[in-house]
Every structure is written in C-alpha cells, then in structure tokens.
Design a protein around this motif. Structure first.
Motif, PDB file in Angstrom:
ATOM      1  N   LYS A  46      82.012  49.598 -11.081  1.00  0.00           N
ATOM      2  CA  LYS A  46      80.730  49.954 -11.696  1.00  0.00           C
ATOM      3  C   LYS A  46      80.237  51.287 -11.152  1.00  0.00           C
ATOM      4  CE  LYS A  46      75.895  49.022 -11.524  1.00  0.00           C
ATOM      5  NZ  LYS A  46      75.626  50.343 -10.974  1.00  0.00           N
TER       6      LYS A  46
ATOM      7  N   LEU B 109      78.953  43.449 -18.144  1.00  0.00           N
ATOM      8  CA  LEU B 109      77.761  44.023 -17.521  1.00  0.00           C
ATOM      9  C   LEU B 109      78.005  45.376 -16.863  1.00  0.00           C
ATOM     10  CD1 LEU B 109      76.263  40.873 -15.725  1.00  0.00           C
ATOM     11  CD2 LEU B 109      75.294  42.080 -17.689  1.00  0.00           C
TER      12      LEU B 109
ATOM     13  N   ARG C  70      79.670  54.522 -13.500  1.00  0.00           N
ATOM     14  CA  ARG C  70      78.298  55.032 -13.694  1.00  0.00           C
ATOM     15  C   ARG C  70      78.028  56.333 -12.957  1.00  0.00           C
ATOM     16  NH1 ARG C  70      74.415  51.431 -16.297  1.00  0.00           N
ATOM     17  NH2 ARG C  70      73.099  53.049 -15.453  1.00  0.00           N
TER      18      ARG C  70
ATOM     19  N   ASP D 166      75.611  47.940 -17.700  1.00  0.00           N
ATOM     20  CA  ASP D 166      74.261  47.388 -17.855  1.00  0.00           C
ATOM     21  C   ASP D 166      73.448  47.580 -16.577  1.00  0.00           C
ATOM     22  OD1 ASP D 166      72.031  45.559 -18.149  1.00  0.00           O
ATOM     23  OD2 ASP D 166      73.191  44.560 -19.711  1.00  0.00           O
ATOM     24  N   GLU D 167      72.179  47.844 -16.761  1.00  0.00           N
ATOM     25  CA  GLU D 167      71.278  47.996 -15.615  1.00  0.00           C
ATOM     26  C   GLU D 167      71.090  46.692 -14.839  1.00  0.00           C
ATOM     27  OE1 GLU D 167      70.006  50.864 -14.516  1.00  0.00           O
ATOM     28  OE2 GLU D 167      71.048  51.908 -16.126  1.00  0.00           O
TER      29      GLU D 167
END
Length: 178
Positions: free
Chosen positions: A116, A82, A120, A85-86
């Motif tokens: 994360k 994930l 990101r 992933d949003e």
C-alpha cells in the motif's frame, strides 16, 4: 451462538453435497467445510469492529493451521480491494490487533501495508521490500506501478522469476512512454 456457528464448532453436517459457496464433496473432511464457512463469515462482515471480531472468532477454531489459512485468504481478498482506499490504515490496525500474534498472518498484513505504501507513494524502505517474502515481491513485481520499486526488484529480488517480471514491466513501461 447462532446455528451456523454451532455447525462450524461441531464440524458441520456429516454428509453435505452442496454448500452456500458451491458444491462440496460428499463426506468432505470437516475442516474443508469449516474453512469454506469461515471464508463466508469473513466475507459477510464489513467495518473494523465487526470484521476484527470475525477474524478473532475464526482464529479460535481448534484447527489452527486451517483457521489461519482462512484468515490469510480473507486478508488477501480484503487488502487487495482496500489498497487504494483511505480506510486501509484503520482496517489494518483493527484486523492486526485481532490476529493475536499469529506470525504468518501478521507478516502478510505487514506486507500488504508495505505494498500500500509503495502504491500510494508513501514512505517505504528498500530494505523492507528486499527482505519481504517471495509472495510479496512477486505481487509487487506484477502489480506495482512505481518505477523505483520495480527497478529495485529487477536488480535485487530474491528469485530470478521476480527479477525478470520486474525488468519486463520496466521495459514495457518504457516502450509505452516513448
């Protein structure tokens, strides 16, 4: 309570030669069987409410160390999938609430959240990355693409292994970029 949950609570069958996820040694201790079953049950759920409930159910196992180990293994598998992933923030919040104050599992989830953020390009703290566990720093040095984080780890990571890995990644990236 379903049959599999009943068997998990009872410690599984006494003699088991093959499990759903592969062979299990005959007369294997019941905690090994339950660990494998917990991983199967966690992998079978998807979606925040069901997954959070499954995590909480595993953490109710009487063998606290084994249960937390199964949950952390699940966290590692799910978070890695994930990471870009949003859905990650909502998943992390739901699962985090189900951890019930388990220190190790909560720290691992926080570290996945840090990874994360770095991945990101979201806000993150250099102090938090440098204070992270050896596992987190090693994972970051091996998998991150953010030059700022790699430079930070190359200069100030806790272990020589992580400093070298980050420095090597920076060198390879520079060689490819030129």
């Amino acid at each position: 309570m379903g049959r599999s949950e009943y068997l998990i609570r009872q410690g599984g069958p006494e003699r088991r030669t093959e499990g759903a996820s592969g062979p299990v040694a005959v007369d294997a201790p019941s905690e090994h069987w339950r660990y494998a079953r917990h991983l199967e049950s966690l992998a079978a759920v998807s979606g925040q409410p069901a997954e959070a409930e499954a995590v909480a159910a595993v953490l109710r196992d009487p063998d606290l160390v084994m249960a937390e180990s199964a949950v952390v293994t699940h966290l590692d598998r799910r978070a890695a999938g994930l990471l870009a992933d949003e859905a990650f923030p909502a998943w992390a919040q739901a699962v985090g609430a189900a951890l019930g104050g388990r220190t190790f599992a909560a720290r691992r989830l926080r570290e996945w959240t840090l990874l994360k953020a770095v991945t990101r390009g979201e806000p993150w703290s250099a102090a938090e990355l440098l204070a992270a566990s050896d596992w987190c720093q090693r994972t970051a040095a091996q998998s991150l693409h953010a030059d700022e984080a790699l430079r930070l780890l190359a200069e100030g990571a806790r272990t020589r292994r992580v400093r070298n890995a980050a420095a090597q990644r920076l060198l390879r990236r520079a060689a490819v970029g030129s």
